[in-house]
Scaffold this motif. Structure first.
Motif, PDB file in Angstrom:
ATOM      1  N   GLY A  41       0.806  -1.218   0.000  1.00 53.15           N
ATOM      2  CA  GLY A  41       0.000   0.000   0.000  1.00 53.15           C
ATOM      3  C   GLY A  41       0.839   1.268   0.000  1.00 53.15           C
ATOM      4  N   VAL A  42       0.424   2.232   0.808  1.00 58.56           N
ATOM      5  CA  VAL A  42       1.098   3.529   0.841  1.00 58.56           C
ATOM      6  C   VAL A  42       2.547   3.385   1.298  1.00 58.56           C
ATOM      7  CG1 VAL A  42       1.092   5.828   1.882  1.00 58.56           C
ATOM      8  CG2 VAL A  42      -1.061   4.742   1.273  1.00 58.56           C
ATOM      9  N   TYR A  43       2.755   2.552   2.307  1.00 61.39           N
ATOM     10  CA  TYR A  43       4.119   2.379   2.827  1.00 61.39           C
ATOM     11  C   TYR A  43       5.025   1.727   1.792  1.00 61.39           C
ATOM     12  CZ  TYR A  43       1.997   3.591   7.265  1.00 61.39           C
ATOM     13  OH  TYR A  43       1.326   4.259   8.252  1.00 61.39           O
ATOM     14  N   GLY A  44       4.468   0.768   1.054  1.00 64.26           N
ATOM     15  CA  GLY A  44       5.237   0.130  -0.011  1.00 64.26           C
ATOM     16  C   GLY A  44       5.607   1.124  -1.096  1.00 64.26           C
ATOM     17  N   ALA A  45       4.652   1.974  -1.472  1.00 66.66           N
ATOM     18  CA  ALA A  45       4.909   2.981  -2.509  1.00 66.66           C
ATOM     19  C   ALA A  45       5.934   3.997  -2.018  1.00 66.66           C
ATOM     20  CB  ALA A  45       3.600   3.673  -2.879  1.00 66.66           C
ATOM     21  N   PHE A  46       5.829   4.373  -0.738  1.00 64.52           N
ATOM     22  CA  PHE A  46       6.781   5.318  -0.161  1.00 64.52           C
ATOM     23  C   PHE A  46       8.193   4.718  -0.167  1.00 64.52           C
ATOM     24  CE2 PHE A  46       8.560   7.357   3.819  1.00 64.52           C
ATOM     25  CZ  PHE A  46       8.880   8.526   3.184  1.00 64.52           C
TER      26      PHE A  46
ATOM     27  N   TYR B  74       0.104   9.495  -9.317  1.00 69.91           N
ATOM     28  CA  TYR B  74      -1.243   9.137  -9.770  1.00 69.91           C
ATOM     29  C   TYR B  74      -1.714   7.853  -9.091  1.00 69.91           C
ATOM     30  CZ  TYR B  74      -5.112   8.601 -13.026  1.00 69.91           C
ATOM     31  OH  TYR B  74      -6.358   8.476 -13.564  1.00 69.91           O
ATOM     32  N   TYR B  75      -0.786   6.912  -8.947  1.00 64.26           N
ATOM     33  CA  TYR B  75      -1.098   5.643  -8.267  1.00 64.26           C
ATOM     34  C   TYR B  75      -1.504   5.895  -6.816  1.00 64.26           C
ATOM     35  CZ  TYR B  75       0.078   1.135  -6.009  1.00 64.26           C
ATOM     36  OH  TYR B  75       0.058  -0.023  -5.272  1.00 64.26           O
ATOM     37  N   LEU B  76      -0.749   6.755  -6.145  1.00 64.13           N
ATOM     38  CA  LEU B  76      -1.053   7.065  -4.742  1.00 64.13           C
ATOM     39  C   LEU B  76      -2.424   7.731  -4.618  1.00 64.13           C
ATOM     40  CD1 LEU B  76       2.468   8.332  -3.644  1.00 64.13           C
ATOM     41  CD2 LEU B  76       1.210   6.486  -2.540  1.00 64.13           C
ATOM     42  N   GLU B  77      -2.731   8.611  -5.571  1.00 64.02           N
ATOM     43  CA  GLU B  77      -4.007   9.331  -5.507  1.00 64.02           C
ATOM     44  C   GLU B  77      -5.186   8.430  -5.846  1.00 64.02           C
ATOM     45  OE1 GLU B  77      -2.058  13.366  -7.293  1.00 64.02           O
ATOM     46  OE2 GLU B  77      -4.064  12.796  -7.949  1.00 64.02           O
ATOM     47  N   LEU B  86       0.458  15.159  -0.159  1.00 58.42           N
ATOM     48  CA  LEU B  86       1.260  14.076   0.411  1.00 58.42           C
ATOM     49  C   LEU B  86       1.898  13.225  -0.689  1.00 58.42           C
ATOM     50  CD1 LEU B  86       2.268  12.590   2.876  1.00 58.42           C
ATOM     51  CD2 LEU B  86       0.164  11.261   2.920  1.00 58.42           C
ATOM     52  N   ALA B  87       1.150  12.984  -1.765  1.00 54.22           N
ATOM     53  CA  ALA B  87       1.693  12.207  -2.882  1.00 54.22           C
ATOM     54  C   ALA B  87       2.902  12.917  -3.488  1.00 54.22           C
ATOM     55  CB  ALA B  87       0.625  11.992  -3.939  1.00 54.22           C
TER      56      ALA B  87
END
Lengths: 139, 96
Positions: A41-46, B74-77, B86-87
């Motif tokens: 998720g977000v942590y992986g993307a970060f 875009y993926y994050l959003e 934040l993205a």
């Protein structure tokens, strides 16, 4: 990460006699980073953005420094060698977003990130075909 | 704070300023003397196998950077529901 690691990797390159191993590691890290975006998720993307930034800072510096030294016998062509390496890598890289988008629209983001990871991995392996030590042979 | 149009205009403006600084601050090279290009030497560079392999290695960095740079925000959003700001901050960590 890219900004911070580029000069560091330049310094590391100056101290290495054979940069191939580090280039291989950098490419493998890049591949893992892109693949990580598919998970967590977000942590992986970060984590993926940070890892890709580190790898890019390392990989671009090593790659272009090695390209510069490929034609050490012809110093006046160093700039051409760098520009040529840049041209090849850019001209072959424009299709990856198109491919990524197609996979996203058909299968979603996780498979697309994994495909990106596999693509980077495929190009990393080209380093194994290098005969020279990715450094000036005169050193 | 700013809309898309203003953000793009600001980014383009920074590119123009950077180009201007390059022209002003980087000393001009000495271009006097014989023509620097010889066809044989030129082809030696352009057809160099080692250079081609190095280019493919740089390509792996390009593919990874382009994919993350182009799509992660875009993926994050859209897929993960993260806000614009934040993205953008997350992507900024990749560059800086």
């Amino acid at each position: 990460m890219m900004l911070a690691f580029s000069p560091v990797s330049g310094r590391i390159y100056d101290r290495l006699k054979d940069a191939r191993r580090l280039m291989l590691v950098s490419g493998l890290v890049m591949s893992a980073g892109v693949g990580l975006a598919a998970f967590g998720g977000v942590y992986g993307a970060f984590a993926a953005t940070i890892i890709v930034g580190i790898s890019a800072g390392l990989g671009f510096t090593l790659g272009f420094a090695a390209a510069r030294e490929t034609n050490k016998s012809q110093v006046k062509y160093e700039s051409l060698a760098i520009a040529w390496a840049n041209s090849i890598s850019l001209s072959a890289g424009f299709w990856s977003p198109v491919l990524f988008s197609l996979v996203v629209s058909s299968s979603g983001y996780p498979p697309a990130w994994l495909l990106g990871s596999l693509l980077t991995l495929a190009f990393v392996l080209s380093i194994l075909a290098l005969k020279t030590k990715a450094r000036a042979e005169s050193r | 704070m700013l809309g898309w149009r203003q953000s793009l205009f600001f980014s383009g403006g920074m590119g123009i300023v950077t180009s201007f600084l390059i022209i002003v601050l980087i000393p001009k090279g000495d271009l006097s003397g014989d023509s620097p290009l010889k066809l044989k030497e030129l082809s030696d560079v352009l057809l160099n196998r080692e250079l081609f392999m190095l280019s493919l290695n740089i390509l792996d960095q390009n593919v990874g950077s382009i994919l993350v740079g182009s799509f992660i925000v875009y993926y994050l959003e859209t897929a993960l529901g993260v806000g614009y700001e934040l993205a953008g901050v997350l992507l900024e960590h990749s560059s800086c």
